[in-house]
Design a protein around this motif. Sequence first.
Motif, PDB file in Angstrom:
ATOM      1  N   ARG A 493       0.889  -1.109   0.013  1.00  0.00           N
ATOM      2  CA  ARG A 493      -0.066   0.085   0.029  1.00  0.00           C
ATOM      3  C   ARG A 493       0.707   1.161  -0.048  1.00  0.00           C
ATOM      4  NH1 ARG A 493      -4.599   1.571   4.440  1.00  0.00           N
ATOM      5  NH2 ARG A 493      -5.558   3.398   3.220  1.00  0.00           N
ATOM      6  N   GLY A 494       1.939   1.218   0.819  1.00  0.00           N
ATOM      7  CA  GLY A 494       2.943   2.370   0.669  1.00  0.00           C
ATOM      8  C   GLY A 494       3.251   2.726  -0.488  1.00  0.00           C
ATOM      9  N   HIS A 495       3.840   1.703  -1.211  1.00  0.00           N
ATOM     10  CA  HIS A 495       4.493   1.830  -2.345  1.00  0.00           C
ATOM     11  C   HIS A 495       3.390   2.322  -3.527  1.00  0.00           C
ATOM     12  CE1 HIS A 495       8.692   0.660  -1.859  1.00  0.00           C
ATOM     13  NE2 HIS A 495       8.205  -0.636  -1.139  1.00  0.00           N
ATOM     14  N   ALA A 496       2.160   1.668  -3.365  1.00  0.00           N
ATOM     15  CA  ALA A 496       1.362   2.166  -4.276  1.00  0.00           C
ATOM     16  C   ALA A 496       0.976   3.789  -4.108  1.00  0.00           C
ATOM     17  CB  ALA A 496       0.179   1.291  -4.295  1.00  0.00           C
ATOM     18  N   ALA A 497       1.003   4.219  -2.960  1.00  0.00           N
ATOM     19  CA  ALA A 497       0.683   5.654  -2.554  1.00  0.00           C
ATOM     20  C   ALA A 497       1.944   6.574  -2.915  1.00  0.00           C
ATOM     21  CB  ALA A 497       0.470   5.738  -1.163  1.00  0.00           C
ATOM     22  N   VAL A 498       2.968   6.002  -3.102  1.00  0.00           N
ATOM     23  CA  VAL A 498       4.120   6.932  -3.478  1.00  0.00           C
ATOM     24  C   VAL A 498       4.018   6.993  -4.983  1.00  0.00           C
ATOM     25  CG1 VAL A 498       6.737   6.999  -3.503  1.00  0.00           C
ATOM     26  CG2 VAL A 498       5.524   6.273  -1.300  1.00  0.00           C
ATOM     27  N   ARG A 499       3.876   5.754  -5.684  1.00  0.00           N
ATOM     28  CA  ARG A 499       3.729   5.863  -7.095  1.00  0.00           C
ATOM     29  C   ARG A 499       2.668   6.581  -7.568  1.00  0.00           C
ATOM     30  NH1 ARG A 499       6.927   6.367 -11.311  1.00  0.00           N
ATOM     31  NH2 ARG A 499       6.038   5.456 -12.964  1.00  0.00           N
ATOM     32  N   SER A 500       1.616   6.551  -7.022  1.00  0.00           N
ATOM     33  CA  SER A 500       0.286   7.551  -7.399  1.00  0.00           C
ATOM     34  C   SER A 500       0.798   8.846  -7.301  1.00  0.00           C
ATOM     35  CB  SER A 500      -0.961   7.104  -6.741  1.00  0.00           C
ATOM     36  OG  SER A 500      -1.938   7.705  -6.790  1.00  0.00           O
ATOM     37  N   SER A 501       1.636   9.367  -5.890  1.00  0.00           N
ATOM     38  CA  SER A 501       1.771  10.682  -5.892  1.00  0.00           C
ATOM     39  C   SER A 501       2.787  11.043  -6.808  1.00  0.00           C
ATOM     40  CB  SER A 501       2.342  11.023  -4.352  1.00  0.00           C
ATOM     41  OG  SER A 501       1.202  10.526  -3.453  1.00  0.00           O
ATOM     42  N   GLU A 502       3.687  10.427  -7.283  1.00  0.00           N
ATOM     43  CA  GLU A 502       4.656  10.686  -8.303  1.00  0.00           C
ATOM     44  C   GLU A 502       3.858  11.079  -9.469  1.00  0.00           C
ATOM     45  OE1 GLU A 502       8.739   8.282  -6.403  1.00  0.00           O
ATOM     46  OE2 GLU A 502       7.297   7.426  -8.069  1.00  0.00           O
ATOM     47  N   LEU A 503       2.914  10.156 -10.037  1.00  0.00           N
ATOM     48  CA  LEU A 503       2.381  10.211 -11.252  1.00  0.00           C
ATOM     49  C   LEU A 503       1.698  11.656 -10.972  1.00  0.00           C
ATOM     50  CD1 LEU A 503       1.391   6.716 -11.887  1.00  0.00           C
ATOM     51  CD2 LEU A 503       3.091   7.983 -13.016  1.00  0.00           C
ATOM     52  N   ALA A 504       0.789  11.865  -9.993  1.00  0.00           N
ATOM     53  CA  ALA A 504       0.064  12.993  -9.904  1.00  0.00           C
ATOM     54  C   ALA A 504       0.998  14.368  -9.891  1.00  0.00           C
ATOM     55  CB  ALA A 504      -0.824  12.902  -8.491  1.00  0.00           C
ATOM     56  N   LEU A 505       2.181  14.374  -9.330  1.00  0.00           N
ATOM     57  CA  LEU A 505       3.033  15.388  -9.344  1.00  0.00           C
ATOM     58  C   LEU A 505       3.335  15.694 -10.606  1.00  0.00           C
ATOM     59  CD1 LEU A 505       4.576  17.665  -7.973  1.00  0.00           C
ATOM     60  CD2 LEU A 505       6.418  15.902  -7.320  1.00  0.00           C
ATOM     61  N   ALA A 506       3.787  14.582 -11.371  1.00  0.00           N
ATOM     62  CA  ALA A 506       4.190  14.786 -13.027  1.00  0.00           C
ATOM     63  C   ALA A 506       3.145  15.376 -13.850  1.00  0.00           C
ATOM     64  CB  ALA A 506       4.745  13.315 -13.462  1.00  0.00           C
ATOM     65  N   ARG A 507       2.059  14.842 -13.379  1.00  0.00           N
ATOM     66  CA  ARG A 507       0.904  15.303 -14.381  1.00  0.00           C
ATOM     67  C   ARG A 507       0.495  16.933 -14.173  1.00  0.00           C
ATOM     68  NH1 ARG A 507      -4.564  16.626 -13.235  1.00  0.00           N
ATOM     69  NH2 ARG A 507      -6.010  16.085 -14.913  1.00  0.00           N
ATOM     70  N   GLU A 508       0.428  17.218 -12.836  1.00  0.00           N
ATOM     71  CA  GLU A 508       0.432  18.638 -12.541  1.00  0.00           C
ATOM     72  C   GLU A 508       1.401  19.456 -13.108  1.00  0.00           C
ATOM     73  OE1 GLU A 508      -2.532  19.857 -11.427  1.00  0.00           O
ATOM     74  OE2 GLU A 508      -3.200  17.579 -10.811  1.00  0.00           O
ATOM     75  N   LYS A 509       2.695  19.274 -13.096  1.00  0.00           N
ATOM     76  CA  LYS A 509       3.893  19.893 -13.745  1.00  0.00           C
ATOM     77  C   LYS A 509       3.753  19.751 -15.203  1.00  0.00           C
ATOM     78  CE  LYS A 509       7.227  19.020 -10.261  1.00  0.00           C
ATOM     79  NZ  LYS A 509       8.828  18.573 -10.096  1.00  0.00           N
ATOM     80  N   ALA A 510       3.277  18.851 -15.843  1.00  0.00           N
ATOM     81  CA  ALA A 510       2.888  18.832 -17.169  1.00  0.00           C
ATOM     82  C   ALA A 510       1.673  19.828 -17.775  1.00  0.00           C
ATOM     83  CB  ALA A 510       2.656  17.567 -18.044  1.00  0.00           C
ATOM     84  N   ILE A 511       0.657  19.789 -16.854  1.00  0.00           N
ATOM     85  CA  ILE A 511      -0.306  21.138 -17.088  1.00  0.00           C
ATOM     86  C   ILE A 511       0.068  22.167 -16.867  1.00  0.00           C
ATOM     87  CG2 ILE A 511      -2.418  21.787 -15.950  1.00  0.00           C
ATOM     88  CD1 ILE A 511      -3.088  18.927 -15.358  1.00  0.00           C
ATOM     89  N   LEU A 512       1.147  22.554 -15.749  1.00  0.00           N
ATOM     90  CA  LEU A 512       1.717  23.783 -15.614  1.00  0.00           C
ATOM     91  C   LEU A 512       2.135  24.190 -16.853  1.00  0.00           C
ATOM     92  CD1 LEU A 512       2.252  26.369 -13.872  1.00  0.00           C
ATOM     93  CD2 LEU A 512       4.295  25.159 -13.119  1.00  0.00           C
ATOM     94  N   ARG A 513       3.208  23.373 -17.344  1.00  0.00           N
ATOM     95  CA  ARG A 513       3.960  24.006 -18.697  1.00  0.00           C
ATOM     96  C   ARG A 513       2.747  24.127 -19.988  1.00  0.00           C
ATOM     97  NH1 ARG A 513       6.980  19.198 -17.174  1.00  0.00           N
ATOM     98  NH2 ARG A 513       6.140  18.007 -18.691  1.00  0.00           N
TER      99      ARG A 513
END
Length: 739
Positions: A493-513
């Motif tokens: 569960r911890g690894h899944a939460a970390v990976r999901s947060s990393e993908l969400a962060l990458a998504r928001e940065k792409a939206i900012l660009r």
Amino acid sequence: MPHRWTRQIIVTLSCVALALNGCSLRCWRLYDCPDPPAYKEDLIAKYAGRGLTIEDPVPNVCEDDFLPSVPVSPDTPVTGEVSYRNISLQEAVETALANSQVMKDLGGVLRSPAALATIYDPARVYTDGRFGEEAALSAFDASFGASAYFEQNDYGVNNVTVGQNGLFKQDYNNYQVSLQKKSVTGATFTLRNVTQYDNNNQEASFITNPFVFGQSWTNYAEAEWRQPLMQGAGVMYNRIAGPDGEPGFANGVLVARTRTDISLADFEIAVRNLVSDVENAYWDLYYAYRDLDAKVEARDNALRVWQNVQANAGQGRRTADQEGQAREQYYRFESEVINALHGRLLPRSQTNYGSSGGTFVQTGGVRVSERRLRVIMAVDVNGHELLRPEDDPPVAKVKFDWDAIALEAVARRPELRRQKWVIKQKELELLANKNFLKPQLDLVARYRLRGFGKDLWGYDQPQYDNAIQSMMDADFQEYQMGVEFDMPIGFRRGHAAVRSSELALAREKAILREQENFIMYGLSNTYGEIDRAHQVMEAQFNRREAAYAQQRAVEASHEAGFAPLDLLLEAQRRVIDANILFYQARVDYAQAIKNVHFEKGSLLEHNNIHMAEGPWPQKAYDDALRRDLNKRRALTNFVINDAWIGRKKQNEFPLEKSDKPYKSTPIFEGPAFPETSEAETLPENPLRQEASPTPSVQPASMNLPVSSDRPAVIEASSDQEVNFGDEEAASDSAIWISR
């Protein structure tokens, strides 16, 4: 000593109290209208005093007060001269801000009301019982608990040492009071007091030992401390996720604050869009008046030509086909005058057509445009006075510096600031989820003082006569220390939460660009639109002058009998087309200037509208000053840098593949707004003096609550106060937000 009947009475009263409280959920809330219908009076009398009432943040609106006056139609009889209410652009913006609790978009109020922004949204997000800042802080509040249990045990066992020959009867009471507090480091502190009463038939209780009683009281007070050492430990984690955080869900103080900042950015965006829409509607109405003016003039000229043709036809100098041709042109212009006056339901200035601020579209007429402006200003839709713009679109040539406005747009656009707060929230959530990759290791310590006696309380009694005195004498002392360890195998569960947060962060940065690229696209369009609109305005003015010159020459030639009627009618059509296109070019130029301020994020400041939060604790100001001084030593920037968590590098995510990124650039040292050249005032038409028409329509009504001689005030929710106005300049507007 408690009695059985006493306990039964307490239980019965508790049940009755709960039942009565449940009945209070059946409540009725009726609107407080001046003259309620008869059935409402019956309901009020029937349910008077039954149940709770809900306090509304705003007073109820009665239907009779909401109905507007009857709108004016082409068949409405004329009862006198039409009265006008001249209104400036600044007054229109001020009135809209003062009266608007909902930042409306025409049509969106009915289509998607849940998506509308209101003045209550920032305070609503701040006070949210689940995800607000106060809800996050409440996790660290001290908690007081109390319980009382009454037991009567009666059973038999196959053991003669229990009770009397294996038959055991007991009256047992347990009272507990506790106080618990969670700290920002993750520790849990607990103070607890437990009182127990025991009265049983145990035969050993009746021996001659003076310290063994048939009834007894036990009282102990304990202090407990539990400190996480790995998972759940640390100030940063508890401020991000909170003491009750779970993998994939963070609701700490820092995350809640970012939600509030996002809501403030949303509110600023909504206010800016409202101001832009008010200006669009204002220039739409200006164009509608000018369009009507040109068509009235063309109709009057066509009528004069028709009358001349009829007079000459009686003398045998004109043929019947010329009379029909002149009559057809008159009725053509007459129909256009009716449409220009009362309007058709055509599109207004459209947004997001290469320009977020709006692109001018020919409006449907004076009445429709005037009602649209009234709606967005939140005043009576059908007033007794026609609103008439008193400001003219600018004609001076304005030139912006591209490098300056490009840097300013990236730094000041609220959409980018909002997205940066979203990125900050995702970065915080990633830090919190990484904490769940650690095993749980807690250090536990407990200290307890016990007391035992025949009674609970007494004074100067023998040993063990009362439990309180025994506890205060510290006859019985206990302590406990230890560690607890728990670790899931694999941390799935911890690894899944970390990976999901990393993908969400990458998504928001792409939206900012992409947002930065889209802002540059819109700014480029508006930057070129200013030059185009100004050049077209000059060309249309010259065209209008030429059309009037041709009309004068053709009229003189026609009167002399040289020019045919076709040429005269065609000259009139050229004049009306040139007039309409000239005023359309003026409105295009006014909106182009406004759209530049919209795209570079200075529209509110351009209209002297300022937003600020209310007062904070003095400690917050001290921390902000200290951090601001630290940042100034590093870099002077347009944007106040956020928390130091996951700061983006300067050359990360450039807007385009070039050596000149728009990110993290020094502050613009030039003027706040570009300087304009000397006004190139366009001369008025020599043939006629422009004046607003006075069409023969039913007078309308409007009472504007805000005038130019006093500031506007708006009342917001109980958690937010918004004032519009300026003490020094009464015609200016300002917004102050306090939570």
